[in-house]
Write an enzyme that holds these catalytic residues in place. Structure first.
Site, PDB file in Angstrom:
ATOM      1  N   ARG A 257       0.862  -1.176   0.000  1.00  0.00           N
ATOM      2  CA  ARG A 257       0.000   0.000   0.000  1.00  0.00           C
ATOM      3  C   ARG A 257       0.906   1.236   0.000  1.00  0.00           C
ATOM      4  O   ARG A 257       1.931   1.263   0.700  1.00  0.00           O
ATOM      5  CB  ARG A 257      -0.912   0.034   1.239  1.00  0.00           C
ATOM      6  CG  ARG A 257      -2.099  -0.917   1.184  1.00  0.00           C
ATOM      7  CD  ARG A 257      -3.142  -0.522   0.126  1.00  0.00           C
ATOM      8  NE  ARG A 257      -4.259  -1.464   0.057  1.00  0.00           N
ATOM      9  CZ  ARG A 257      -4.309  -2.518  -0.769  1.00  0.00           C
ATOM     10  NH1 ARG A 257      -3.303  -2.778  -1.591  1.00  0.00           N
ATOM     11  NH2 ARG A 257      -5.374  -3.293  -0.783  1.00  0.00           N
ATOM     12  N   GLU A 286      -2.999   7.715  -4.085  1.00  0.00           N
ATOM     13  CA  GLU A 286      -3.587   7.105  -5.268  1.00  0.00           C
ATOM     14  C   GLU A 286      -4.972   7.670  -5.544  1.00  0.00           C
ATOM     15  O   GLU A 286      -5.760   7.784  -4.594  1.00  0.00           O
ATOM     16  CB  GLU A 286      -3.715   5.597  -4.983  1.00  0.00           C
ATOM     17  CG  GLU A 286      -3.149   4.724  -6.053  1.00  0.00           C
ATOM     18  CD  GLU A 286      -3.035   3.298  -5.555  1.00  0.00           C
ATOM     19  OE1 GLU A 286      -2.062   2.996  -4.840  1.00  0.00           O
ATOM     20  OE2 GLU A 286      -3.927   2.511  -5.872  1.00  0.00           O
ATOM     21  N   HIS A 304      -1.231   0.269  -9.930  1.00  0.00           N
ATOM     22  CA  HIS A 304      -1.805  -0.712  -9.004  1.00  0.00           C
ATOM     23  C   HIS A 304      -2.312  -1.948  -9.752  1.00  0.00           C
ATOM     24  O   HIS A 304      -3.519  -2.237  -9.761  1.00  0.00           O
ATOM     25  CB  HIS A 304      -2.924  -0.077  -8.158  1.00  0.00           C
ATOM     26  CG  HIS A 304      -3.124  -0.773  -6.842  1.00  0.00           C
ATOM     27  ND1 HIS A 304      -3.538  -0.122  -5.708  1.00  0.00           N
ATOM     28  CD2 HIS A 304      -2.968  -2.070  -6.489  1.00  0.00           C
ATOM     29  CE1 HIS A 304      -3.632  -0.989  -4.718  1.00  0.00           C
ATOM     30  NE2 HIS A 304      -3.286  -2.181  -5.169  1.00  0.00           N
TER      31      HIS A 304
HETATM   32  C1  GLV Z   1      -4.653  -5.231  -4.006  1.00  0.00           C
HETATM   33  O1  GLV Z   1      -3.961  -4.265  -3.756  1.00  0.00           O
HETATM   34  C2  GLV Z   1      -5.214  -6.084  -3.010  1.00  0.00           C
HETATM   35  O2  GLV Z   1      -5.143  -5.772  -1.826  1.00  0.00           O
HETATM   36  O3  GLV Z   1      -5.791  -7.120  -3.394  1.00  0.00           O
END
Ligand code: GLV
Ligand code: GLV
Length: 338
Positions: A257, A286, A304
Site C-alpha cells: 500500500r 492514489e 496498481h
Molecule cells: C490489491 O492491492 C489487493 O489488496 O488485493
C-alpha cells in the site's frame, strides 16, 4: 385480495437476496451470485464512487450483501448508512485497510477479503518490477520510443545484477515469502526479513535470516521489497530516517500500500541519489502520483496492477461470490477477517 397480493409481492421481493456491487468486476462473481438466485445491482457509474455517491447507492435498497473495492472507503460513517439487512461486505482485494472492520462487526456484518488466490500473481509482478528496475528496461523502452537509439553503446544504461545479492523483506507473509522463493531459487538471492512473526517455513525453504528490526534489514539489503498490510503501525514505516539507512546501491519495491512509504521522503532520497531507484505499484495518494517521482528516470511506476491477471481476477471474483453465498445461506464465510 389486494392486501394478500401486496403481501405476496412484498415477501416475494424480499425473498430474493439483493447484492450491491460498487463497480463491475470479472463476470464470474455475477454469474455465481445470479446462479444462486440472487439479484445483483452493479453501480452504473463505472468509476470510483465518491463518499456521497457510495452512501446514496448503499441506502437505495435493502441489500443483503455489498461487494466493495479497495478504492471504496467503507468507514464508520458509510457503514452507519448501510441498511441493517446487509450481512456481509465482501472486499475484492486481499488488503482491507479501506474498511473499518470493527464498525462493520458492531453492526453484525461480516467482512471478507481475497487472500491466497492472488499470492503468486502479486509475487510475479513484484519480481517483474525488480528486474525492470535492475535491468533498466523501462528506461530503455522510453529511450527507443524517444528516437534516441543510434547504435550499441558500451556505456549505455548500465544496470545492476541481482544474482547472489540480498533481498530484504519488510513483511514476510504469504506474498513476501513467495517473492523470496522465486528470487532465492531462481536468482540465488540471500534472503533477510523482518516481520511481526518469525517465519520458520521461509527460513527453512530460503535459508532466510530473521532480524528483529527493520533497520537491520534496510542496512543490509540490495533489494528492499515491502509486503506489510497498511495499519496504523505500518503507515510511513519507510520514512526519511529508514530510507537513509538503505545502501546507496539499493532499490526499493512497493506492491503493498502506498502509505507504507512516506512518498515525499522517497522523492528526496531518489533526488539526492541516496538510493539507486524505486519500483512502485502503489502510491500514497492514489490515483495521484507525485509529479516529482515522474521526473526521476530510475523510477518504475505501475497503476496498481500487481494482482491484475485474467486468471487471478477471476479467482478473486469466485472468492467474493463464495463468501457471499456461504454467509447468506447461514454458513461461515471462508475468508472472514478478524
Ligand atoms: C490489491 O492491492 C489487493 O489488496 O488485493
Ligand atoms: C498477503 O496475502 C500476505 O500475506 O502477504
Amino acid at each position: 385480495m389486494t392486501v394478500l397480493f401486496l403481501m405476496l409481492c412484498y415477501y416475494g421481493i424480499n425473498m430474493t437476496k439483493q447484492i450491491f456491487m460498487t463497480r463491475r468486476i470479472t463476470s464470474r462473481a455475477e454469474e455465481m451470485l445470479r446462479a444462486a438466485g440472487y439479484e445483483v445491482t452493479v453501480s452504473k457509474k463505472n468509476g470510483v464512487l465518491t463518499r456521497d455517491e457510495l452512501k446514496t447507492a448503499l441506502a437505495e435498497q435493502s441489500y443483503d450483501a455489498v461487494v466493495s473495492l479497495l478504492t471504496d472507503t467503507i468507514d464508520a460513517d458509510v457503514i452507519s448508512v448501510m441498511p441493517g439487512s446487509v450481512k456481509i461486505i465482501a472486499n475484492y482485494a486481499v488488503g482491507f485497510n479501506n474498511i473499518d472492520v470493527s464498525a462493520a462487526h458492531t453492526r453484525g456484518m461480516v467482512v471478507t477479503n481475497t487472500p491466497e488466490v492472488l499470492t503468486s500473481t502479486v509475487a510475479e509482478h513484484t519480481v517483474a518490477l525488480i528486474l525492470t528496475l535492475a535491468s533498466r528496461i523501462a528506461e530503455g523502452d522510453r529511450y527507443i520510443r524517444e528516437g534516441k537509439f543510434v547504435g550499441w553503446d558500451p556505456l549505455l544504461l548500465l544496470g545492476t545484477d541481482i544474482k547472489g545479492k540480498t533481498l530484504g523483506l519488510v513483511g514476510a507473509g504469504r506474498i513476501g515469502s513467495e517473492v523470496a522463493g522465486i528470487l532465492h531459487r531462481g536468482f540465488g538471492m540471500n534472503v533477510i526479513y523482518c516481520d511481526v512473526n518469525k517465519n520458520e517455513a521461509l527460513e527453512a525453504v530460503c535459508d532466510a535470516k530473521y532480524y528483529a528490526t527493520h533497520e537491520q534489514v534496510l542496512r543490509e539489503a540490495d533489494v528492499v521489497s515491502i509486503h506489510v498490510p497498511l495499519l496504523p503501525t505500518t503507515h510511513h514505516l519507510i520514512n526519511a530516517g529508514r530510507l537513509s539507512m538503505m545502501k546507496k546501491s539499493a532499490i526499493l519495491v512497493n506492491t503493498s500500500r502506498g502509505s507504507v512509504v512516506d512518498e515525499a521522503a522517497l522523492v528526496n532520497a531518489l533526488a539526492e541519489k541516496t538510493i539507486r531507484g524505486a519500483a512502485l505499484d502503489v502510491f500514497e495518494f492514489e490515483p495521484k502520483v507525485n509529479e516529482a517521482l515522474l521526473e526521476i528516470p530510475n523510477v518504475v511506476v505501475n497503476p496498481h496492477l500487481a494482482s491484475a491477471t485474467e486468471e487471478t481476477r477471476t479467482k478473486m471474483a469466485e472468492m467474493v461470490a463464495t463468501n457471499i453465498i456461504e454467509t447468506l445461506e447461514g454458513r461461515n464465510a471462508p475468508n472472514a477477517v478478524a
